[in-house]
Design an enzyme around this catalytic site. Structure first.
Site, PDB file in Angstrom:
ATOM      1  N   TYR A 232       0.880  -1.166   0.000  1.00  0.00           N
ATOM      2  CA  TYR A 232       0.000   0.000   0.000  1.00  0.00           C
ATOM      3  C   TYR A 232       0.919   1.218   0.000  1.00  0.00           C
ATOM      4  O   TYR A 232       1.686   1.413   0.940  1.00  0.00           O
ATOM      5  CB  TYR A 232      -0.917   0.002   1.225  1.00  0.00           C
ATOM      6  CG  TYR A 232      -2.083  -0.944   1.081  1.00  0.00           C
ATOM      7  CD1 TYR A 232      -3.317  -0.475   0.616  1.00  0.00           C
ATOM      8  CD2 TYR A 232      -1.952  -2.288   1.393  1.00  0.00           C
ATOM      9  CE1 TYR A 232      -4.384  -1.337   0.461  1.00  0.00           C
ATOM     10  CE2 TYR A 232      -3.010  -3.165   1.236  1.00  0.00           C
ATOM     11  CZ  TYR A 232      -4.230  -2.686   0.773  1.00  0.00           C
ATOM     12  OH  TYR A 232      -5.282  -3.535   0.622  1.00  0.00           O
ATOM     13  N   HIS A 414     -18.645  -2.196   2.642  1.00  0.00           N
ATOM     14  CA  HIS A 414     -17.430  -2.379   3.444  1.00  0.00           C
ATOM     15  C   HIS A 414     -17.634  -3.373   4.582  1.00  0.00           C
ATOM     16  O   HIS A 414     -18.548  -3.236   5.382  1.00  0.00           O
ATOM     17  CB  HIS A 414     -16.977  -1.041   4.015  1.00  0.00           C
ATOM     18  CG  HIS A 414     -15.756  -1.137   4.878  1.00  0.00           C
ATOM     19  ND1 HIS A 414     -14.515  -1.448   4.377  1.00  0.00           N
ATOM     20  CD2 HIS A 414     -15.588  -0.987   6.211  1.00  0.00           C
ATOM     21  CE1 HIS A 414     -13.638  -1.488   5.359  1.00  0.00           C
ATOM     22  NE2 HIS A 414     -14.265  -1.207   6.486  1.00  0.00           N
TER      23      HIS A 414
END
Lengths: 619, 619
Positions: A232, A414
């Site tokens: 990331y 989510h």
């Protein structure tokens, strides 16, 4: 009536057996025509397939597709850059190679065939009795072989995958050796992989864009992609000083050529206005060197994931950024997925924001629906599909929404790692009216912001009910709600306009009723679960013996007990009112599950492989 | 390969459009042929359709059928004695005219048509997009019009009924006026009715019958059928004095000609040997004049219901009757169903027993599986499908069955009025192995002894699990287990050999755990349910407030709590052992639900009605 039709040739007396024989002959003739047709056609046009995704990390297999809602079918175009002895392409529930629905191109070294197949629980292939991947074209080009085939969303074949809205797990496998029959293929022995996409892209007309539209690229500055599977990457960008309020009206990905298979998803976050400045940063998000303050950059401005296209705001609304009360600092986060551990790849991908100073009538807003992040909502271990539901009640929407209502135009689902399905349904007067967004093959590893097929109008008094399904088969203790990656969430971030004060409309079970549950479990099971106040809710959940009774009763509790509502202006400020021990919304009429509707009877497809003339393939 | 087939005519160059056009023309030609074929065929032979049942109480509609297991299809032959303007024939879940799957013959007064249709939730007819009732023949005979058509057990059409083992609710409706289209028909306006049958009769080879076989008719002595809808007629018969032990090896119905539509079902019971003699009786079973002692005649010797054929014992076994320790007295019970209230009809129906003095190797026995008759097993009110399960545990079969096991060859399912489904499954080592008998459309009004398709071998240590599904939507208080007609039972009487001492292998929830449930409900709901010892279990059930939590937890209790086993030699004498607080059998592997497998791809049927040339029909 029937006899008035012209006959292709005069047959003095037709008997049933002759008719059947004619039919079979025609099927044969049709096949021959098909083989011929496959050779001589023009190359497919790029514009016919607006969606594109690489299937493998090297980008040797490239899938393009389009969606025809009138035909209820998907047209796939598969580019195979280096054809060996064929390949498998298909769909399965969660990307597994067993119980998959597959289109297969295979060669015995001399002849090539195409067929619709399925794999059993052991990965063994079988030819489908009904051929629903319909080969339309096979075409050699300098870059590779193009296969063009069609598949209805829904077939009547129980072995077939039902193509639905939401995530589809595509799988591919390479045949590296000649195979003598389809039945000789076992998927477990193949080199292959999976790719998640939203196959059924909504068919939305693109709003008109203003002439004063400007663009801004938030891109990584020539990053060397780390040679590890998952990175990331965080990069801090700044808006110019004194940048006034604008509306973002569209954004699109900027992916460095050659890195299409490595850039998995990207998000642009705006930082909080609480701090005047933020440090610069360009490095991995999990680095010790990353300044802590970057954790305050969490307001989503834009999000993109592989296979997604440009995101357009509806013409009435834009996402505000710039101006007073808004931070100048932006954080770009890129997820690089590099399973083949390529070294030294340079990347300057990011997102291009299109914005206008001519503000549109409405600011867009984001609202959180679903469950409060609290351990009172828990999932027993060893469940294959346990559901939890969060409510946005009529009482809250009555208070917080304008009389003219709001329009939800996009949604981002989510959960954490145990999430398998998410659905939000709109209910009015106790009757379910409309699915806001649903993903029956949801993956926590593929969280896109998705434009809705239809904008959903929500009025005061409506209820929004979000249900998440979890799998905890690999866990040995209860999974409680919370922020941790091994705790769970159930959230739908809905994007809507006009913006209201309501930021959060979520619920959790009443803690008093949960306490009754712990008591009941204790008494019924002759067990010692400490009810002392110093023991935390997670600890109490961890100490429950998970027999079927305790599991079932927890399920019953969650579908019966009153709820605590979070009807909030921001994560900490509730609207005034009584929000504890609220009754669960009662639903008197449910939406019907979309059945596996069979396609309007089309031409019958022969249950036999289609021979292809591809010449001899390389060993 | 394909091109080697001969073509019926030479077509120099086929293009796709031409192929489609040819196909359509052929469909038209096929239809024309069909119409022709329907006129000129020979009358159907009786032996082709071994099963026969009248559909209406007047016997104007008569259904014969056969079952082809290799083809997975039923061939129906419908005799319409007085054709008006057509009729509907079909199947639905429980005999309702809504959501039914129908074959329709209709006439507009000039032309007649046949088609496969379905009725919606309002009873409105629609033509099926897939025609699965395939008309094979229409033939006029002196007695009426014969329609012969075929239906696969399972089609891929979601509007179609799935023909399964067990009860099928057949429905019929008469078209008394011309109709201009199928869509103009609404079933609610029709004269019609329902008939229950076991459509999928087992395909059993008939055992060889001994040369010394004798027969005995137990028939009603010229009874005048009462002019009321429902009559249970009781007639006492006697075996000759000193009648020695014989084996009944077969029995069949004897139905007085003309009364086929009135005689609904018949049973022959043997009386208990406890009393030396029984009074004679010939009259309604519910008459005040009926001697009480007739209630001691409950041992089933033979049972027949409409549509059933002869019942054969397997060649290794026979049902013992006669000889010492066996009563000479038999009770014949006939259910007359006379909805049109015919007066003065005389009837001498009954059952013909075939028996032999040459005893077969084994006596047959009957064993009761399922639930004990006790109020601890209860169903909340307002449930559309609540299940209760009774167990015959491994511990009991271990103790009571011979090492070589027993063979179950027939089964009679039994519940009271709320019963909707019954199934018994054999489980071994925690894995479900075989369905013993299942009826997904069970009706308490149609309780046949059914021969099993396959004899089921049960060995010591096996488990037999019987599950009943109830509907209590029309009830306002709990339905408890018991003998009353408004109480419930869940029983499978299995017929087996060799006879053992085990007469009853049934269970009920442990009463202590039920007490915990009442306590829990009381505490959780802040309700006052009296736990005092003088309050009966039914009273406690009646006082429960039936919210979703209390319903769910009762369900959870029944699938979790230990059981009290009745592993009995007779209804009062248990085998020695500990039978209280026994663990529930744990099932690690379930049988797969039989999916709606599509038929092996057959000729496509055009989605259009088939015109029939029946001439002009009478007004």
């Amino acid at each position: 009536m029937q006899s008035s039709r012209s006959k292709p040739c005069s047959c003095p007396s037709l008997k049933l057996r002759e008719v059947v024989s004619m039919y079979l002959t025609m099927v044969a003739a049709f096949l021959v025509i098909l083989v011929v047709a496959l050779q001589g056609s023009a190359p497919p046009r790029q514009s016919d397939f607006p969606y594109k995704v690489p299937l493998d990390p090297e980008g040797l297999l490239e899938l393009s597709w389009n969606v025809s809602y009138p035909q209820q079918a998907v047209h796939f175009q598969l580019l195979i850059r280096e054809l060996q002895f064929g390949l498998l392409f298909g769909m399965s529930d969660r990307g597994e190679f067993e119980n998959a629905d597959l289109a297969v191109l295979w060669s015995d070294g001399h002849n090539s065939y195409f067929g619709d197949a399925w794999s059993d629980a052991k990965g063994q292939l079988h030819l489908d009795s009904q051929q629903d991947y319909q080969l339309l074209e096979a075409h050699r080009a300098p870059e590779g072989l193009y296969l063009l085939f069609r598949r209805s969303f829904s077939t009547c074949d129980p072995k077939d995958y039902l193509i639905e809205d939401g995530t589809v797990h595509l799988i591919y496998g390479i045949l590296e050796k000649p195979v003598h029959s389809l039945q000789a293929i076992n998927t477990s022995a193949l080199h292959g992989g999976l790719q998640r996409v939203q196959l059924l892209k909504p068919n939305i007309s693109i709003p008109e864009l203003p002439s004063d539209m400007k663009s801004m690229e938030i891109t990584a500055p020539d990053v060397v992609i780390p040679s590890q599977e998952t990175t990331y990457w965080c990069y801090m960008a700044e808006l110019p000083e004194g940048f006034p309020k604008h509306h973002i009206i569209m954004y699109e990905p900027v992916v460095t050529a050659g890195n299409e298979a490595l850039v998995h998803h990207m998000e642009v976050f705006q930082c909080t206005a609480r701090f005047d400045s933020f440090p610069r940063y360009n490095g991995p998000c999990d680095s010790k060197m990353k300044p802590d303050r970057l954790n305050y950059c969490r307001h989503v401005l834009a999000a993109w994931a592989m296979g997604a296209q440009a995101f357009y705001y509806p013409e009435e609304a834009g996402l505000a950024f710039g101006g007073p009360g808004s931070s100048r600092y932006l954080r770009l986060e890129i997820h690089y997925h590099n399973p083949l551990v390529f070294k030294g790849r340079r990347d300057s991908s990011g997102i291009r924001l299109y914005y206008t100073a001519t503000l549109r009538p409405h600011d867009a807003g984001i609202m959180e629906l679903g469950l409060v992040y609290t351990p009172v909502m828990a999932i027993p271990p060893g469940e294959d599909s346990f559901t939890l539901t969060g409510y946005c009640t009529d009482k809250c929407t009555q208070l917080a929404l304008p009389a003219a209502g709001i329009r939800i135009f996009a949604s981002q689902l989510h959960t954490h790692l145990a999430g398998r399905k998410v659905v939000t349904v709109l209910s009015r007067d106790g009757r379910e009216r409309q699915v806001v967004n649903a993903d029956g093959h949801y993956s926590p590893h593929f969280q896109e912001i998705r434009m809705l097929k239809e904008v959903v109008a929500v009025f005061p008094g409506d209820e929004l009910i979000t249900t998440c399904t979890y799998n905890t088969e690999d866990r040995s203790r209860a999974t409680v709600g919370g922020f941790g990656i091994l705790e769970e969430m159930c959230v739908n971030y809905v994007h809507y306009y006009p913006q209201t004060q309501l930021e959060l409309c979520k619920s959790a079970v009443d803690p008093g009723y949960l306490h009754r549950y712990f008591n009941l479990v204790n008494r019924f099971n002759d067990e010692e679960i400490c009810m002392c106040p110093q023991v935390s809710v997670p600890q109490q959940f961890y100490s429950i013996p998970w027999n079927t009774f305790n599991r079932d009763v927890l399920r019953s509790l969650y579908t019966f007990a009153p709820i605590s509502m979070h009807c909030n202006k921001s994560s900490a400020v509730r609207f005034p009112g009584e929000w504890e021990k609220q009754p669960l919304p009662s639903i008197t009429e449910r939406l019907r599950e979309p059945g596996p509707g069979c396609p309007p009877s089309s031409e019958p497809q022969p249950a036999a492989p289609v021979p292809l003339n591809l010449g001899q393939l390389r060993r």
